[in-house]
Design a protein around this motif. Structure first.
Motif, mmCIF file in Angstrom:
data_model
loop_
_atom_site.group_PDB
_atom_site.id
_atom_site.type_symbol
_atom_site.label_atom_id
_atom_site.label_comp_id
_atom_site.label_asym_id
_atom_site.label_seq_id
_atom_site.Cartn_x
_atom_site.Cartn_y
_atom_site.Cartn_z
ATOM 1 N N GLY A 62 6.442 23.975 31.554
ATOM 2 C CA GLY A 62 5.078 23.581 31.197
ATOM 3 C C GLY A 62 4.086 24.700 30.967
ATOM 4 O O GLY A 62 2.906 24.434 30.735
ATOM 5 N N SER A 92 9.837 21.002 23.202
ATOM 6 C CA SER A 92 8.970 19.878 22.820
ATOM 7 C C SER A 92 8.707 19.905 21.325
ATOM 8 O O SER A 92 8.690 18.858 20.668
ATOM 9 N N TYR A 134 22.442 30.440 30.439
ATOM 10 C CA TYR A 134 21.879 29.914 31.674
ATOM 11 C C TYR A 134 22.897 30.024 32.806
ATOM 12 O O TYR A 134 24.093 29.862 32.586
HETATM 13 C C1 LIG Z 1 14.270 26.800 32.621
HETATM 14 C C2 LIG Z 1 13.675 26.329 31.315
HETATM 15 C C3 LIG Z 1 12.529 25.542 31.330
HETATM 16 C C4 LIG Z 1 11.980 25.070 30.126
HETATM 17 N N1 LIG Z 1 10.854 24.282 30.170
HETATM 18 C C5 LIG Z 1 10.367 23.791 29.022
HETATM 19 C C6 LIG Z 1 9.222 22.937 29.056
HETATM 20 O O1 LIG Z 1 8.604 22.688 30.088
HETATM 21 N N2 LIG Z 1 8.800 22.414 27.875
HETATM 22 C C7 LIG Z 1 9.427 22.684 26.686
HETATM 23 O O2 LIG Z 1 9.004 22.161 25.664
HETATM 24 N N3 LIG Z 1 10.487 23.530 26.627
HETATM 25 C C8 LIG Z 1 10.975 24.073 27.768
HETATM 26 N N4 LIG Z 1 12.048 24.916 27.727
HETATM 27 C C9 LIG Z 1 12.647 25.261 26.428
HETATM 28 C C10 LIG Z 1 12.251 26.675 25.964
HETATM 29 O O3 LIG Z 1 10.876 26.719 25.625
HETATM 30 C C11 LIG Z 1 13.119 27.035 24.749
HETATM 31 O O4 LIG Z 1 14.455 27.141 25.208
HETATM 32 C C12 LIG Z 1 12.699 28.312 24.066
HETATM 33 O O5 LIG Z 1 13.521 28.513 22.938
HETATM 34 C C13 LIG Z 1 12.794 29.508 25.001
HETATM 35 O O6 LIG Z 1 12.412 30.666 24.278
HETATM 36 P P1 LIG Z 1 12.855 32.115 24.804
HETATM 37 O O7 LIG Z 1 14.342 32.180 24.632
HETATM 38 O O8 LIG Z 1 12.154 33.076 23.921
HETATM 39 O O9 LIG Z 1 12.411 32.216 26.218
HETATM 40 C C14 LIG Z 1 12.590 25.406 28.889
HETATM 41 C C15 LIG Z 1 13.741 26.224 28.890
HETATM 42 C C16 LIG Z 1 14.277 26.681 30.084
HETATM 43 C C17 LIG Z 1 15.514 27.545 30.046
#
Ligand SMILES: Cc1cc2nc3c(=O)[nH]c(=O)nc-3n(C[C@H](O)[C@H](O)[C@H](O)COP(=O)(O)O)c2cc1C
Length: 182
Positions: A62, A92, A134
């Protein structure tokens, strides 16, 4: 040549990949773009010395990365003075459900309100599910979250939802803004 700082925070790498693509497009548009990972940066760079700034972050539980919010707060006056843009990755934004998409927009707006930044452009863009990166617990949680968001629960592979046309168009529009502003 006008200079652009593309600064990002990324937990599993997708925002980094998007930031890299934005740099490629900006360079193709004739701008001098520099990529900075806000998590690993040394104190050696100064945003006030560039002509324009793009910032990217992703949503986890969030909210966006705290260190990106800190960077924006620390450099708010520079960001509000020069051409600037913000992009936010999430699952989202990947959802076909309008309510989930609205959540991505709301969290983006919340980030801007909390940091006091008024960028010229924003983009809420779909991220990725990287099951291979993960650990056990995160994979378990994300299988549940991913199942609700996209139905993609096969943890033996990764899923990328990012719309690259949208990302490239965002970068081109920002390049046009910089040229107009110069
Ligand atoms: C532990 C975790 C929690 C996440 N929480 C959310 C969330 O609350 N809402 C959402 O829309 N996406 C959520 N995501 C999805 C991430 O925003 C998405 O995987 C994004 O591509 C991550 O980008 P990054 O690889 O640059 O960190 C979450 C992903 C992970 C691994």
């Amino acid at each position: 040549m006008a200079t652009v700082l593309v600064a990002y925070g990324s937990s599993e790498g997708q925002t980094e990949t998007v930031a890299e693509r934005i740099v490629e497009v900006l360079e193709t548009e004739g701008l001098d773009a520099t990529l900075v990972d806000l998590k690993r940066r040394s104190g050696a760079f100064e945003p006030a010395t560039v002509d324009s700034i793009v910032v990217g972050a992703s949503i986890h539980a969030g909210s966006h990365q705290q260190y990106v919010a800190d960077f924006v707060r620390d450099h708010r006056s520079t960001l509000n003075r020069c051409p600037s843009a913000f992009f936010s990755l999430s699952l989202s934004a990947a959802s076909e459900d309008a309510e989930a998409q609205a959540t991505a927009d709301d969290l983006l707006e919340e980030f801007l309100e909390e940091t006091g930044w008024n960028p010229d452009g924003t983009l809420a863009v779909a991220g990725a599910l990287k099951y291979s990166e993960y650990g056990f617990f995160k994979r378990f949680v994300m299988r549940w979250i991913g199942g609700r968001a996209s139905g993609d629960t096969d943890t033996s592979r990764d899923y990328e939802y990012t719309d690259w046309d949208e990302v490239e168009s965002f970068a081109r529009q920002f390049a046009t803004l910089i040229r107009t502003d110069a």
